[in-house]
Write an enzyme that holds these catalytic residues in place. Structure first.
Site, PDB file in Angstrom:
ATOM      1  N   LYS A  70    -117.507 127.767 -22.122  1.00  0.00           N
ATOM      2  CA  LYS A  70    -117.829 128.974 -22.901  1.00  0.00           C
ATOM      3  C   LYS A  70    -116.894 130.104 -22.492  1.00  0.00           C
ATOM      4  O   LYS A  70    -117.268 131.006 -21.740  1.00  0.00           O
ATOM      5  CB  LYS A  70    -119.306 129.351 -22.705  1.00  0.00           C
ATOM      6  CG  LYS A  70    -119.827 130.309 -23.775  1.00  0.00           C
ATOM      7  CD  LYS A  70    -121.334 130.336 -23.775  1.00  0.00           C
ATOM      8  CE  LYS A  70    -121.916 131.392 -24.686  1.00  0.00           C
ATOM      9  NZ  LYS A  70    -121.655 131.200 -26.101  1.00  0.00           N
ATOM     10  N   LEU A 119    -119.555 123.359 -28.145  1.00  0.00           N
ATOM     11  CA  LEU A 119    -120.276 123.996 -27.050  1.00  0.00           C
ATOM     12  C   LEU A 119    -121.651 123.328 -26.933  1.00  0.00           C
ATOM     13  O   LEU A 119    -122.308 123.074 -27.945  1.00  0.00           O
ATOM     14  CB  LEU A 119    -120.460 125.489 -27.318  1.00  0.00           C
ATOM     15  CG  LEU A 119    -121.110 126.222 -26.143  1.00  0.00           C
ATOM     16  CD1 LEU A 119    -120.108 126.416 -25.016  1.00  0.00           C
ATOM     17  CD2 LEU A 119    -121.684 127.560 -26.574  1.00  0.00           C
TER      18      LEU A 119
END
Ligand code: PDD
Length: 287
Positions: free
Chosen positions: A149, A207
């Site tokens: 991230k 993600l």
């Protein structure tokens, strides 16, 4: 409006909250971040976000700047000082400040830590969920480590802008095989023609959404058939329902993709029930 930010050990008025021009996050996107939803002043899905933060940092060989417990104190103090009960907490950790060089600094530098808190109007977001939102699609053009991230979000920002210009709220990336990867700031889901809840598997370049992970559990507990399996754009268009998940969107029904309606063009029962169940779980486990 958030008024107080945390910057490297100090709480300062946001107008005075500055980072150095040679912060590697600013110059090279050499930084990671996390976003927590805030319910009644408490951080949602704390374990998932801390675990992912530690993993993102480890992947970039950046040390945790402080313990989880200390970080929790900082996040909660930022929330308290801003007097926000319903909102989002943003944490960014960069490698730190060093003379510009692509390779890591040779001398150890302290990571730079920034926390901000923003208010969310829950009534407005509930109204948005009740109506459903539109998404557009865009070719997948991001790097190969979307599991980390990082603040390197330019393709996501461009995709989101494309969505906004089309009157949509999210953009779904579609890879070269025609499979939806995820949204610019959310994970993508459908309820397919057989009633199976599907979202992309984490072997793919996406993600690992914390909301996604919790919702998988919530959905299985609710007795739904769930598969972490990719879907094509065509399957999305033929789906009974579609929705997105994320700390910002929670569980948000999608009623149109590229201008074509999904299901009946209004939020489906599965998405709405999962939204309710997710919020219930998040509130119960928030810290
Ligand atoms: N975005 N995929 C991408 C690319 C994201 O940026 C996000 C979150 C998600 C959902 O992850 P989670 O459920 O852990 O929030 C998926 C945050 C909210 C943001 O960038 O603001």
């Amino acid at each position: 409006m958030s008024r107080i930010a945390y910057v490297n050990g100090r709480f300062v008025p946001k107008a005075d909250a500055m980072v150095h021009i040679e912060d590697r996050g600013y110059q090279l996107a050499d930084a990671v971040y996390e976003v927590w939803a805030l319910f009644d002043g408490k951080l949602a899905d704390p374990e998932g976000h801390f675990a992912r933060l530690e993993r993102s940092l480890a992947e970039l060989s950046i040390d945790m700047p402080m313990s989880r417990a200390a970080l929790t104190v900082v996040l909660k103090e930022a929330v308290r000082r801003n007097r926000i009960r319903e909102g989002l907490v943003y944490l960014q950790i960069s490698r730190g400040v060093a003379r510009r060089d692509h390779a890591f600094p040779t001398e150890p530098v302290a990571p730079a830590v920034v926390v901000t808190v923003s208010r969310v109007d829950r009534a407005a977001t509930e109204a948005r969920a009740a109506k459903g939102v539109a998404v557009v699609t865009t070719p997948e053009n991001r790097w190969g480590r979307c599991d980390i991230k990082t603040v390197g979000l330019l393709p996501n920002a461009l995709a989101k802008q494309k969505a906004r210009e089309a009157g949509a709220v999210e953009a779904w990336f579609v890879d070269e095989l025609g499979l939806v990867t995820e949204g610019a700031s959310s994970n993508a889901w459908i309820v397919d023609g057989d009633g199976v809840l599907r979202t992309r598997d984490t072997q793919a370049n996406i993600l690992r959404g914390v909301t996604r992970l919790t919702l998988l559990d919530v959905a299985r507990e609710a007795g739904l058939k769930v598969e972490e399996r990719p879907f094509t754009l065509e399957e999305a268009l033929a789906a009974k329902e579609a929705f997105i998940t994320g700390a910002g969107s929670l569980v948000l029904p999608v009623v149109a993709v590229d201008g074509k309606t999904i299901g009946g063009g209004s939020p489906g029962p599965v998405a709405m029930e999962l939204r309710r169940l997710y919020i219930e779980r998040a509130k119960a486990t928030a810290v």
